[in-house]
Motif scaffolding. Sequence first.
Motif, PDB file in Angstrom:
ATOM      1  N   GLY A 117      26.252  -1.698 -17.349  1.00 18.56           N
ATOM      2  CA  GLY A 117      26.581  -0.301 -17.101  1.00 18.56           C
ATOM      3  C   GLY A 117      25.939   0.658 -18.077  1.00 18.56           C
ATOM      4  N   ILE A 118      25.613   0.183 -19.298  1.00 23.02           N
ATOM      5  CA  ILE A 118      24.964   1.053 -20.282  1.00 23.02           C
ATOM      6  C   ILE A 118      23.519   0.629 -20.536  1.00 23.02           C
ATOM      7  CG2 ILE A 118      27.126   1.760 -21.364  1.00 23.02           C
ATOM      8  CD1 ILE A 118      26.696  -0.279 -23.540  1.00 23.02           C
ATOM      9  N   ASP A 119      22.999  -0.149 -19.598  1.00 26.00           N
ATOM     10  CA  ASP A 119      21.581  -0.493 -19.565  1.00 26.00           C
ATOM     11  C   ASP A 119      21.125  -1.223 -20.822  1.00 26.00           C
ATOM     12  OD1 ASP A 119      19.236  -0.693 -18.232  1.00 26.00           O
ATOM     13  OD2 ASP A 119      18.562   1.360 -18.564  1.00 26.00           O
ATOM     14  N   ARG A 120      21.897  -2.241 -21.202  1.00 21.99           N
ATOM     15  CA  ARG A 120      21.525  -3.056 -22.364  1.00 21.99           C
ATOM     16  C   ARG A 120      21.309  -4.508 -21.944  1.00 21.99           C
ATOM     17  NH1 ARG A 120      25.115  -1.112 -27.585  1.00 21.99           N
ATOM     18  NH2 ARG A 120      25.007   1.149 -27.165  1.00 21.99           N
ATOM     19  N   PRO A 121      20.561  -5.260 -22.761  1.00 20.97           N
ATOM     20  CA  PRO A 121      20.380  -6.688 -22.459  1.00 20.97           C
ATOM     21  C   PRO A 121      21.728  -7.395 -22.436  1.00 20.97           C
ATOM     22  CG  PRO A 121      18.880  -5.966 -24.200  1.00 20.97           C
ATOM     23  CD  PRO A 121      19.839  -4.843 -23.979  1.00 20.97           C
ATOM     24  N   THR A 122      21.797  -8.489 -21.715  1.00 22.85           N
ATOM     25  CA  THR A 122      23.072  -9.202 -21.576  1.00 22.85           C
ATOM     26  C   THR A 122      23.137 -10.491 -22.379  1.00 22.85           C
ATOM     27  OG1 THR A 122      22.221 -10.270 -19.575  1.00 22.85           O
ATOM     28  CG2 THR A 122      23.508  -8.255 -19.294  1.00 22.85           C
ATOM     29  N   GLY A 123      22.178 -10.696 -23.261  1.00 26.30           N
ATOM     30  CA  GLY A 123      22.203 -11.915 -24.070  1.00 26.30           C
ATOM     31  C   GLY A 123      22.089 -11.607 -25.548  1.00 26.30           C
ATOM     32  N   GLY A 124      21.770 -12.629 -26.317  1.00 26.60           N
ATOM     33  CA  GLY A 124      21.525 -12.443 -27.745  1.00 26.60           C
ATOM     34  C   GLY A 124      22.750 -11.997 -28.499  1.00 26.60           C
ATOM     35  N   ASP A 125      22.571 -10.978 -29.331  1.00 27.63           N
ATOM     36  CA  ASP A 125      23.637 -10.511 -30.214  1.00 27.63           C
ATOM     37  C   ASP A 125      24.432  -9.353 -29.612  1.00 27.63           C
ATOM     38  OD1 ASP A 125      23.020 -12.323 -32.210  1.00 27.63           O
ATOM     39  OD2 ASP A 125      21.537 -10.992 -33.143  1.00 27.63           O
ATOM     40  N   GLU A 126      24.316  -9.135 -28.307  1.00 22.72           N
ATOM     41  CA  GLU A 126      24.962  -7.958 -27.717  1.00 22.72           C
ATOM     42  C   GLU A 126      26.482  -8.005 -27.826  1.00 22.72           C
ATOM     43  OE1 GLU A 126      23.504  -5.198 -26.914  1.00 22.72           O
ATOM     44  OE2 GLU A 126      21.600  -6.123 -27.458  1.00 22.72           O
ATOM     45  N   TYR A 127      27.082  -9.202 -27.735  1.00 19.92           N
ATOM     46  CA  TYR A 127      28.535  -9.291 -27.898  1.00 19.92           C
ATOM     47  C   TYR A 127      28.939  -8.765 -29.272  1.00 19.92           C
ATOM     48  CZ  TYR A 127      33.157 -11.260 -28.734  1.00 19.92           C
ATOM     49  OH  TYR A 127      34.488 -11.402 -29.065  1.00 19.92           O
ATOM     50  N   ARG A 128      28.227  -9.217 -30.320  1.00 22.61           N
ATOM     51  CA  ARG A 128      28.543  -8.753 -31.677  1.00 22.61           C
ATOM     52  C   ARG A 128      28.375  -7.242 -31.792  1.00 22.61           C
ATOM     53  NH1 ARG A 128      25.256  -7.318 -35.492  1.00 22.61           N
ATOM     54  NH2 ARG A 128      23.455  -8.263 -34.462  1.00 22.61           N
ATOM     55  N   ARG A 129      27.309  -6.706 -31.198  1.00 21.18           N
ATOM     56  CA  ARG A 129      27.061  -5.262 -31.293  1.00 21.18           C
ATOM     57  C   ARG A 129      28.152  -4.457 -30.589  1.00 21.18           C
ATOM     58  NH1 ARG A 129      21.503  -6.984 -30.080  1.00 21.18           N
ATOM     59  NH2 ARG A 129      20.312  -6.959 -32.024  1.00 21.18           N
ATOM     60  N   LEU A 170      34.892 -22.061 -26.291  1.00 26.56           N
ATOM     61  CA  LEU A 170      33.471 -22.269 -26.569  1.00 26.56           C
ATOM     62  C   LEU A 170      32.809 -21.032 -27.181  1.00 26.56           C
ATOM     63  CD1 LEU A 170      32.434 -24.220 -23.340  1.00 26.56           C
ATOM     64  CD2 LEU A 170      33.016 -25.147 -25.600  1.00 26.56           C
ATOM     65  N   GLY A 171      33.624 -20.025 -27.477  1.00 26.10           N
ATOM     66  CA  GLY A 171      33.087 -18.817 -28.093  1.00 26.10           C
ATOM     67  C   GLY A 171      32.471 -17.840 -27.116  1.00 26.10           C
ATOM     68  N   ARG A 172      32.701 -18.035 -25.817  1.00 24.99           N
ATOM     69  CA  ARG A 172      32.145 -17.132 -24.815  1.00 24.99           C
ATOM     70  C   ARG A 172      33.116 -15.999 -24.538  1.00 24.99           C
ATOM     71  NH1 ARG A 172      30.971 -21.978 -20.646  1.00 24.99           N
ATOM     72  NH2 ARG A 172      33.233 -22.048 -21.016  1.00 24.99           N
ATOM     73  N   SER A 173      32.568 -14.810 -24.343  1.00 27.23           N
ATOM     74  CA  SER A 173      33.410 -13.639 -24.095  1.00 27.23           C
ATOM     75  C   SER A 173      34.190 -13.803 -22.800  1.00 27.23           C
ATOM     76  CB  SER A 173      32.534 -12.388 -24.001  1.00 27.23           C
ATOM     77  OG  SER A 173      33.293 -11.271 -23.541  1.00 27.23           O
TER      78      SER A 173
END
Length: 307
Positions: A117-129, A170-173
Amino acid sequence: MTKKGRRKEGEPVSMLDQLDLFVTLPGDIPTHDEQEMMERPFFSLSKQRRSEPIDYQVQNGTTTVTVNVTAPAEIGIATIWDCDILIWAVSQLRAAKAAGQPTTPHFHVPLYELLRGIDRPTGGDEYRRIVEALERLSATLIRTNIRQGKKKRPEGFHWIERYSAPTDDLGRSTGVEFTISDWLYEGVLTDRLVLGIDRAYFKLTGGIERWLYRVVRKHGGHQAGGWAFTMKQLHHKSGSTQRLADFAKELRRSVERQRLPGYWLEMVRNDEGEEVLNFTERCQLSTDHPGFQFKRLPRPPMGFPAD
């Protein structure tokens, strides 16, 4: 739409489990922003941690408008990139209201849907950000007399009153949950203080450029003659910690790049020799102008006034 939080056996306990949660509307919806957030300096324009307060005052007729923004030094003031989460929430509320759906300030959204919805990548460190953004939005305290009317009461609030970002074994959101402030919720639903913005806004990478688009969209609107501010006025409105000279350099670069969606920028000098930024909606320019474009903002849905 809303639903009462329900937790399956073995799932993490959410702090919002007992609240009515706003569930995301399906499909692409028009992007909208809250006008007062666009006009006043509520956010840090740098990705570096800002602990210095934003202390803004401006005379509006007989009223002195004040905005004071603070946050713990170890967390820092919410940034203009963090505001993307609030823009997403505003867009969802407006679309739900226009469709006649019930609303609530309590949101539940899969991380993937929020990032999309905010046009960001869906992998990597995005959860932390996202979690760090929620922390700054929750820690940032705003004191303002905007919208207080004749009551003359001090008003303070945090952009987000509570949040939760649980994960599975497993640490998944398992989704993101948060509650926006009553001040923002009421601004969208009660006062209808929203404007449509171009989704290309999320592609703007610089903090000043993002801030400038929101100011230009708020003031420039659809006026044939556009709008203008002096460089000093813009510097004051931004709440930037930069020196005026450095701020002016960045603004001139924005004019050279002409990346603000939907608007043409031009730097001129007024009769007093001050630098002035003129901005005009591109579709209002003559068709032979190099900056001319056809209108890009979507038609507003029924139920709200035109933007």
